[in-house]
Design a protein around this motif. Structure first.
Motif, PDB file in Angstrom:
ATOM      1  N   ALA A   1      36.437 -33.708  37.884  1.00  0.00           N
ATOM      2  CA  ALA A   1      37.554 -33.225  37.878  1.00  0.00           C
ATOM      3  C   ALA A   1      38.571 -33.429  39.086  1.00  0.00           C
ATOM      4  CB  ALA A   1      38.003 -32.061  36.803  1.00  0.00           C
ATOM      5  N   VAL A   2      39.874 -33.399  39.178  1.00  0.00           N
ATOM      6  CA  VAL A   2      40.564 -33.433  40.185  1.00  0.00           C
ATOM      7  C   VAL A   2      40.872 -32.482  40.457  1.00  0.00           C
ATOM      8  CG1 VAL A   2      42.550 -34.330  41.102  1.00  0.00           C
ATOM      9  CG2 VAL A   2      41.512 -35.312  39.734  1.00  0.00           C
ATOM     10  N   ALA A   3      40.278 -31.940  41.963  1.00  0.00           N
ATOM     11  CA  ALA A   3      40.696 -30.634  42.434  1.00  0.00           C
ATOM     12  C   ALA A   3      41.775 -30.248  43.246  1.00  0.00           C
ATOM     13  CB  ALA A   3      39.214 -29.817  42.823  1.00  0.00           C
TER      14      ALA A   3
ATOM     15  N   ARG B   1      32.748 -38.826  50.697  1.00  0.00           N
ATOM     16  CA  ARG B   1      31.984 -38.380  51.698  1.00  0.00           C
ATOM     17  C   ARG B   1      31.738 -36.869  50.370  1.00  0.00           C
ATOM     18  NH1 ARG B   1      34.865 -36.497  57.165  1.00  0.00           N
ATOM     19  NH2 ARG B   1      36.193 -34.552  55.343  1.00  0.00           N
ATOM     20  N   PHE B   2      30.953 -36.337  50.863  1.00  0.00           N
ATOM     21  CA  PHE B   2      30.050 -35.013  50.031  1.00  0.00           C
ATOM     22  C   PHE B   2      30.424 -33.771  50.791  1.00  0.00           C
ATOM     23  CE2 PHE B   2      27.377 -38.706  48.007  1.00  0.00           C
ATOM     24  CZ  PHE B   2      27.949 -38.488  46.702  1.00  0.00           C
ATOM     25  N   ASP B   3      31.172 -32.437  49.540  1.00  0.00           N
ATOM     26  CA  ASP B   3      31.061 -31.368  50.889  1.00  0.00           C
ATOM     27  C   ASP B   3      29.804 -31.122  51.585  1.00  0.00           C
ATOM     28  OD1 ASP B   3      33.224 -31.780  50.045  1.00  0.00           O
ATOM     29  OD2 ASP B   3      33.778 -29.210  48.944  1.00  0.00           O
ATOM     30  N   GLY B   4      30.004 -30.650  52.451  1.00  0.00           N
ATOM     31  CA  GLY B   4      28.812 -30.223  53.327  1.00  0.00           C
ATOM     32  C   GLY B   4      27.423 -31.526  54.159  1.00  0.00           C
ATOM     33  N   SER B   5      28.455 -32.684  54.636  1.00  0.00           N
ATOM     34  CA  SER B   5      27.808 -34.368  54.711  1.00  0.00           C
ATOM     35  C   SER B   5      28.705 -34.520  55.740  1.00  0.00           C
ATOM     36  CB  SER B   5      27.122 -34.745  53.335  1.00  0.00           C
ATOM     37  OG  SER B   5      26.958 -35.833  54.461  1.00  0.00           O
ATOM     38  N   ASN B   6      27.957 -34.802  56.727  1.00  0.00           N
ATOM     39  CA  ASN B   6      29.153 -35.738  58.067  1.00  0.00           C
ATOM     40  C   ASN B   6      29.141 -37.278  57.685  1.00  0.00           C
ATOM     41  OD1 ASN B   6      29.769 -33.715  59.480  1.00  0.00           O
ATOM     42  ND2 ASN B   6      27.978 -33.847  60.618  1.00  0.00           N
ATOM     43  N   GLU B   7      28.238 -37.673  56.318  1.00  0.00           N
ATOM     44  CA  GLU B   7      28.362 -39.256  56.210  1.00  0.00           C
ATOM     45  C   GLU B   7      29.404 -39.521  55.485  1.00  0.00           C
ATOM     46  OE1 GLU B   7      25.192 -42.830  54.814  1.00  0.00           O
ATOM     47  OE2 GLU B   7      24.769 -40.275  54.903  1.00  0.00           O
ATOM     48  N   ILE B   8      29.758 -40.453  55.955  1.00  0.00           N
ATOM     49  CA  ILE B   8      30.911 -41.197  55.043  1.00  0.00           C
ATOM     50  C   ILE B   8      30.787 -42.639  54.326  1.00  0.00           C
ATOM     51  CG2 ILE B   8      33.369 -42.221  54.556  1.00  0.00           C
ATOM     52  CD1 ILE B   8      34.197 -40.569  57.587  1.00  0.00           C
ATOM     53  N   TRP B   9      30.666 -42.151  52.866  1.00  0.00           N
ATOM     54  CA  TRP B   9      30.529 -43.869  52.424  1.00  0.00           C
ATOM     55  C   TRP B   9      31.447 -44.693  52.397  1.00  0.00           C
ATOM     56  CZ3 TRP B   9      24.797 -44.100  51.399  1.00  0.00           C
ATOM     57  CH2 TRP B   9      24.001 -42.839  51.402  1.00  0.00           C
TER      58      TRP B   9
ATOM     59  N   VAL C   1      44.090 -39.854  49.202  1.00  0.00           N
ATOM     60  CA  VAL C   1      42.985 -38.892  49.124  1.00  0.00           C
ATOM     61  C   VAL C   1      42.656 -37.873  48.503  1.00  0.00           C
ATOM     62  CG1 VAL C   1      42.102 -37.544  51.163  1.00  0.00           C
ATOM     63  CG2 VAL C   1      43.518 -39.803  51.256  1.00  0.00           C
ATOM     64  N   VAL C   2      41.849 -37.777  47.478  1.00  0.00           N
ATOM     65  CA  VAL C   2      41.449 -36.930  46.122  1.00  0.00           C
ATOM     66  C   VAL C   2      40.444 -36.374  46.695  1.00  0.00           C
ATOM     67  CG1 VAL C   2      41.875 -36.077  43.868  1.00  0.00           C
ATOM     68  CG2 VAL C   2      43.472 -38.276  44.601  1.00  0.00           C
ATOM     69  N   ARG C   3      40.275 -34.732  46.214  1.00  0.00           N
ATOM     70  CA  ARG C   3      39.085 -34.098  46.454  1.00  0.00           C
ATOM     71  C   ARG C   3      38.875 -33.864  44.299  1.00  0.00           C
ATOM     72  NH1 ARG C   3      36.444 -31.001  49.391  1.00  0.00           N
ATOM     73  NH2 ARG C   3      37.536 -31.055  50.454  1.00  0.00           N
ATOM     74  N   PHE C   4      37.830 -34.211  44.397  1.00  0.00           N
ATOM     75  CA  PHE C   4      36.861 -34.103  43.006  1.00  0.00           C
ATOM     76  C   PHE C   4      35.929 -32.565  42.680  1.00  0.00           C
ATOM     77  CE2 PHE C   4      38.659 -38.051  43.529  1.00  0.00           C
ATOM     78  CZ  PHE C   4      39.306 -38.429  42.288  1.00  0.00           C
ATOM     79  N   SER C   5      35.773 -32.280  42.118  1.00  0.00           N
ATOM     80  CA  SER C   5      34.515 -31.781  41.430  1.00  0.00           C
ATOM     81  C   SER C   5      33.630 -32.342  40.608  1.00  0.00           C
ATOM     82  CB  SER C   5      34.103 -30.169  40.952  1.00  0.00           C
ATOM     83  OG  SER C   5      35.702 -30.140  39.679  1.00  0.00           O
TER      84      SER C   5
END
Length: 268
Positions: free
Chosen positions: A145-147, A92-100, A69-73
């Motif tokens: 990039a990996v955050a 999932r995008f930051d600021g959104s609840n929807e999981i794609w 599970v990785v966060r990307f910028s």
């Protein structure tokens, strides 16, 4: 006077010496496979170069292999979390609840394309570890990039006792988007599946709000007054007069309800 041997003869001699020195038992010169030695040498060099580049992008092998599970910028776009702990990758995008829920497919040169449930490419990864994000605002792609590491993506919890209240809140949001009264109801909700039903309502209203952002979208939704959610073998969505019929499959989790993009397409 004898001339100097050609340079390629010295190169082959070095290869022979290296191969003989690396074998524990004596090897006869006439049994050497020079072409095989050359191929093996260049394969090793190529692999090392690829590994080195991949390490610079994702960190040492011992680190990135254990991170699922990785966060990307993204450059000029939204940050997001990619979760590959389940059968289907989740985003999932930051600021959104929807999981794609994404479907990976192989492309050219070892690339992997990740598409949503309407076939839109949302993400691309390369064999060397590069990641590109695709959005409506950036159809040509944004380098990422990996955050850092992130937590697993799970559907928002919805207690069956408060599910009706959640439907009422989402009904108000949908009504505000299209400019008329709206209602969300569900049939025979299994308490164990309330999370999927609750999330399906939220995601469906997200799709309505997206379509209502354009004049043509509001015109196409004219007369829509309700959403009816029911259980079925697989996720589905279609319009029947004034009602948007939403089918969910709770056993599939996040993959068991249509995305906001699929809802918007069904209303287009």
């Amino acid at each position: 006077m004898v001339g100097k041997p050609p340079r390629n003869i010295w190169f082959l001699a070095v290869l022979i010496a290296c191969s003989i020195g690396s074998v524990a038992t004596p090897v006869r010169a006439d049994g050497l496979d020079l072409q095989g030695q050359v191929d093996a040498l260049w394969t090793t060099i190529s692999n090392q170069q690829q590994q080195s580049l991949r390490d610079r992008i994702l960190g040492p092998r011992t680190q990135y292999r254990e991170v699922a599970v990785v966060r990307f910028s993204s450059q000029g776009g939204p940050d997001f979390v990619l979760d590959q702990t389940s059968n289907r990758p989740l985003l999932r995008f930051d600021g959104s609840n929807e999981i794609w829920v994404l479907r990976p497919s192989a492309g050219l040169r070892g690339d992997i394309y990740y598409r949503n449930d309407v076939g839109e490419v949302m993400l691309r990864t390369t064999r060397l570890g590069g990641v590109t994000l695709y959005t409506g605002a950036a159809p040509n792609g944004l380098p990422c990039a990996v955050a850092g590491e992130a937590r697993r993506l799970n559907l928002p919890e919805h207690d069956i006792r408060f599910l009706l209240r959640h439907f009422m809140r989402e009904s108000v949001r949908a009504g505000q988007a299209i400019g008329q009264d709206f209602e969300i109801t569900a049939r025979a909700v299994d308490p164990a599946a309330s999370d999927v039903y609750g999330d399906a309502a939220t995601v469906a209203v997200d799709g309505i709000a997206r379509l209502a952002g354009t004049r043509s979208g509001r015109e196409r939704m004219s007369g829509l007054r309700s959403i009816l959610i029911s259980s079925g073998p697989g996720p589905d969505v279609r319009r029947n007069g004034e009602t948007l019929l939403l089918t969910v499959s709770p056993r599939l989790g996040a993959a068991g309800r249509p995305s906001s993009a699929r809802v918007a397409r069904a209303l287009s």
